[in-house]
Structure formats: C-alpha cells, structure tokens
Enzyme design. Structure first.
Site, PDB file in Angstrom:
ATOM      1  N   ASP A  63      30.330 -74.811 -14.592  1.00  0.00           N
ATOM      2  CA  ASP A  63      31.352 -75.263 -13.629  1.00  0.00           C
ATOM      3  C   ASP A  63      31.114 -74.146 -12.139  1.00  0.00           C
ATOM      4  O   ASP A  63      31.173 -72.889 -12.381  1.00  0.00           O
ATOM      5  CB  ASP A  63      32.787 -74.954 -14.066  1.00  0.00           C
ATOM      6  CG  ASP A  63      33.945 -75.087 -13.106  1.00  0.00           C
ATOM      7  OD1 ASP A  63      34.217 -76.031 -12.868  1.00  0.00           O
ATOM      8  OD2 ASP A  63      34.300 -73.902 -12.611  1.00  0.00           O
ATOM      9  N   TYR A  68      32.790 -70.876  -4.093  1.00  0.00           N
ATOM     10  CA  TYR A  68      32.168 -69.579  -4.588  1.00  0.00           C
ATOM     11  C   TYR A  68      30.956 -69.042  -3.805  1.00  0.00           C
ATOM     12  O   TYR A  68      30.016 -69.779  -4.042  1.00  0.00           O
ATOM     13  CB  TYR A  68      31.635 -69.719  -6.145  1.00  0.00           C
ATOM     14  CG  TYR A  68      32.790 -70.230  -6.933  1.00  0.00           C
ATOM     15  CD1 TYR A  68      34.140 -69.933  -6.556  1.00  0.00           C
ATOM     16  CD2 TYR A  68      32.585 -70.898  -8.009  1.00  0.00           C
ATOM     17  CE1 TYR A  68      35.131 -70.227  -7.637  1.00  0.00           C
ATOM     18  CE2 TYR A  68      33.701 -71.596  -9.041  1.00  0.00           C
ATOM     19  CZ  TYR A  68      35.063 -71.221  -8.534  1.00  0.00           C
ATOM     20  OH  TYR A  68      35.899 -71.700  -9.466  1.00  0.00           O
ATOM     21  N   LYS A  94      33.942 -78.706  -7.357  1.00  0.00           N
ATOM     22  CA  LYS A  94      35.249 -78.728  -6.751  1.00  0.00           C
ATOM     23  C   LYS A  94      35.414 -79.405  -5.240  1.00  0.00           C
ATOM     24  O   LYS A  94      34.364 -79.200  -4.556  1.00  0.00           O
ATOM     25  CB  LYS A  94      35.824 -77.491  -6.741  1.00  0.00           C
ATOM     26  CG  LYS A  94      35.970 -76.964  -8.284  1.00  0.00           C
ATOM     27  CD  LYS A  94      36.498 -75.711  -8.259  1.00  0.00           C
ATOM     28  CE  LYS A  94      36.831 -75.148 -10.011  1.00  0.00           C
ATOM     29  NZ  LYS A  94      35.393 -74.826 -10.202  1.00  0.00           N
TER      30      LYS A  94
END
Length: 348
Positions: A63, A68, A94
């Site tokens: 994930d 990030y 995401k």
C-alpha cells in the site's frame, strides 16, 4: 484478483477476503509511508533490500500513496514491484491530492517529509482530480493496474478546517465519486476504500458512498477500541472490510514506555496513556508475550480486518512484521487484559 494465489504466512495466517471485494490480502502488508523519506533520506540499496525481504517473507499486499514523499514512495514501489509477477501481489494507492511543478522549483521545500520529491501538492476530490491522481500514480509506479484505490485524508487534521472538509465532500459527491465508480465499474480497480484517521469518518462515508473497505490508520489498536461502539458494527452490517494501518499507534506499541519519549498518535504520549501502557506491558511480561506481537495479533482477531500494514525501512523490520504472526498467544493473555479493563470487553 479472482485467480490470485497468495502464500500462507507464519501461524497458519491464511490470506483473507477484503470485505465484499474479490481481493484477498496476506494478513501482513507493507505500508508505504516511511518509503517516502518520512524521517530521513533512504538509500536505494536499502529500499531494494527491504522489498526483497518483504517478498521473501511471503508478504504480498503493498500500500502506497502519492502523498508519501510527494511521489517518492510510489516511485520506489514501482521500481521494486513492476518486475515481479503482477498476479502474485495486491497493490493499492490513494486519491485526493494531485501534484504540480512548484513555482520556485530550485528552492522548493515541502512540509512534513524529510526527503521526497520536489512537487507541490494540492487537494482535489473532483472527477478530474481523481482521474488525474490515478493517472499520475500509474505513471510514477510504471505499473499499469492498481487493485484498490482509497480516498485519502478527508479530515480536518490534514485538510486544515471543517469548512474545507465540507467543500471537499461536496466535490466528491458531485463528481469525484463518479470517477471512482467508473473505474470500479469497468474493472480497472477491484475496490474503493477510504483512509480513516479519526472516529466519525466511517459513518459519514457510509452515509454518502458505496465504500468497499476502510484503511483505519489510528482509532483501532491495542490501546484504543473506539470503533467497536458504532463504526465496526456499521461495517459488519454492510459487508465492508477493514485494513489496519497503524498497529503500533505511531510508536508506543512498538517501543513500550522504556524509551525517553514514547509516541502515541504522532505526539509524545501523555501520562494517562503511559500509565495504561505500563499495565499492558505488565500483562505482556506475565504471559511472556512480546508487545509488538500482541499489537499485531490483536487487530487481526476482529473478523472484518483483512490485513495489517506497517511501514518498514530495513529488511529486519520487514521480516519481523511477518514473524509477529508466528508466536502463539494464549487466550489467558487476552482474558487478563479484559479483566483489568485494558481492552474493550467486546473486542474479539
């Protein structure tokens, strides 16, 4: 992935179906936050060794997120996964932020990440924003399919204010959700999720959207079981799955209270939390149960939890996360925690 065959991890921890999706997850996955240079610039050889160790330990759920490292995590996930058999792992990322060239590319320094890439983020939950985020993630990873997409950080702490959260919800309802449903309808993705940092987000999401699963990043841990009151029963009623994203509660459930500054919810732990932790540690000592193993195995005992993901930046950390499932924890340990009021009596 209907035909995917995933390995069995230690402790007979078989892959688990994620809610009502067709996706099964290994019960331990690799979370991508630290791979975005969260605390320090990572050496690429160390990153490669960590991915190799996770793969060799039979980890097959990965994930990440555009946020990030402002794209760095996705670059690294792609570099270390795209040569592996695509039908042997599950990949999620995401949506909710898109990235642009900064106005001052030479002097740009974004917030939060110790390293990462020099691109300027902005929140965008519209149809165009969702699709642009998805396309950017495909290009950054160099992998042309994602299994799961999650709505990311739609809460005050990340967005900045209740008014902005409300506006982003309007954008998502008016058009952004249609983008996600389109991707799911045409089987470009196999499930739509939402990241959860605070209590109250799950009911709000379920009221508005046909969510398949939630990634619960903080509220459900060995220290706090607030979702048992309302959130998790709602998920069970609707067949909605859960992935746990912060099993160590940002630190204290990994370090215990012996370190100079134990962290809880990304802040120095306050005295009531430390006092409760010391009691949990005493029960761990009495039953010879490692604290980290208790933290991992506790969240996986709930029937709607398909996987627990934790960041790792060394091969040793990746192997340890998987091995935390290998030790048998006696039922008397959980009974003692309940008897002392240290975990909710309703916790599985």
């Amino acid at each position: 992935m209907e035909t995917m065959t995933l390995p069995t991890l230690p402790g007979n921890a078989a892959p688990r179906r994620l809610g009502r999706t067709s996706v099964s997850l290994t019960p331990v996955g690799l979370g991508g936050g630290p791979m975005g240079d969260m605390f320090a610039h990572l050496d690429e050889a160390d990153v490669r060794a960590t991915f190799d160790a996770a793969w060799d330990a039979q980890m097959r759920y990965f994930d990440t997120s555009p946020w990030y490292g402002r794209g760095m995590s996705e670059l690294r996930f792609g570099a270390n996964l795209r040569q592996r058999p695509r039908d042997e792992f599950v990949l999620s990322t995401k949506v909710g932020r898109v990235f642009d060239r900064p106005q001052d590319p030479v002097n740009f320094k974004g917030p939060f990440w110790a390293g990462g890439l020099k691109f300027q983020e902005r929140f965008d939950y519209t149809y165009d924003g969702i699709m642009r985020s998805y396309d950017q993630s495909l290009m950054r990873t160099g992998i042309n399919t994602f299994d799961l997409l999650l709505i990311h950080d739609l809460d005050v702490r990340h967005v900045g204010s209740a008014d902005l959260v409300a506006q982003h919800f309007i954008d998502l309802e008016r058009s952004g959700w249609r983008a996600l449903e389109t991707l799911r309808h045409y089987k470009e993705i196999k499930g739509i999720g939402a990241g959860v940092n605070d209590l109250g987000t799950i009911p709000e999401m379920l009221k508005r959207f046909d969510i398949d699963f939630f990634l619960v990043a903080m509220p459900y841990t060995l220290l706090d079981q607030g979702p048992l009151d309302h959130e998790f029963p709602l998920c069970q009623e609707r067949g909605v799955g859960v992935v746990i994203g912060a099993p160590f509660a940002s630190g204290i459930l990994a370090t215990g209270t012996s370190v100079p500054t134990p962290y809880y919810r990304y802040m120095p732990a306050e005295p009531p939390v430390i006092e409760k932790m010391k009691k949990i540690e005493a029960v761990c000592a009495a039953h010879k149960v490692p604290l980290k193993a208790a933290a991992f195995q506790f969240v996986l005992r709930h029937p709607i939890v398909a996987s627990v993901i934790s960041g790792a930046v060394t091969p040793e950390q990746a192997r340890e996360n998987v091995n935390l499932l290998g030790g048998e924890i006696p039922e008397a340990f959980w009974s003692d925690l309940k008897h002392q009021g240290l975990i909710d009596a309703r916790a599985p």
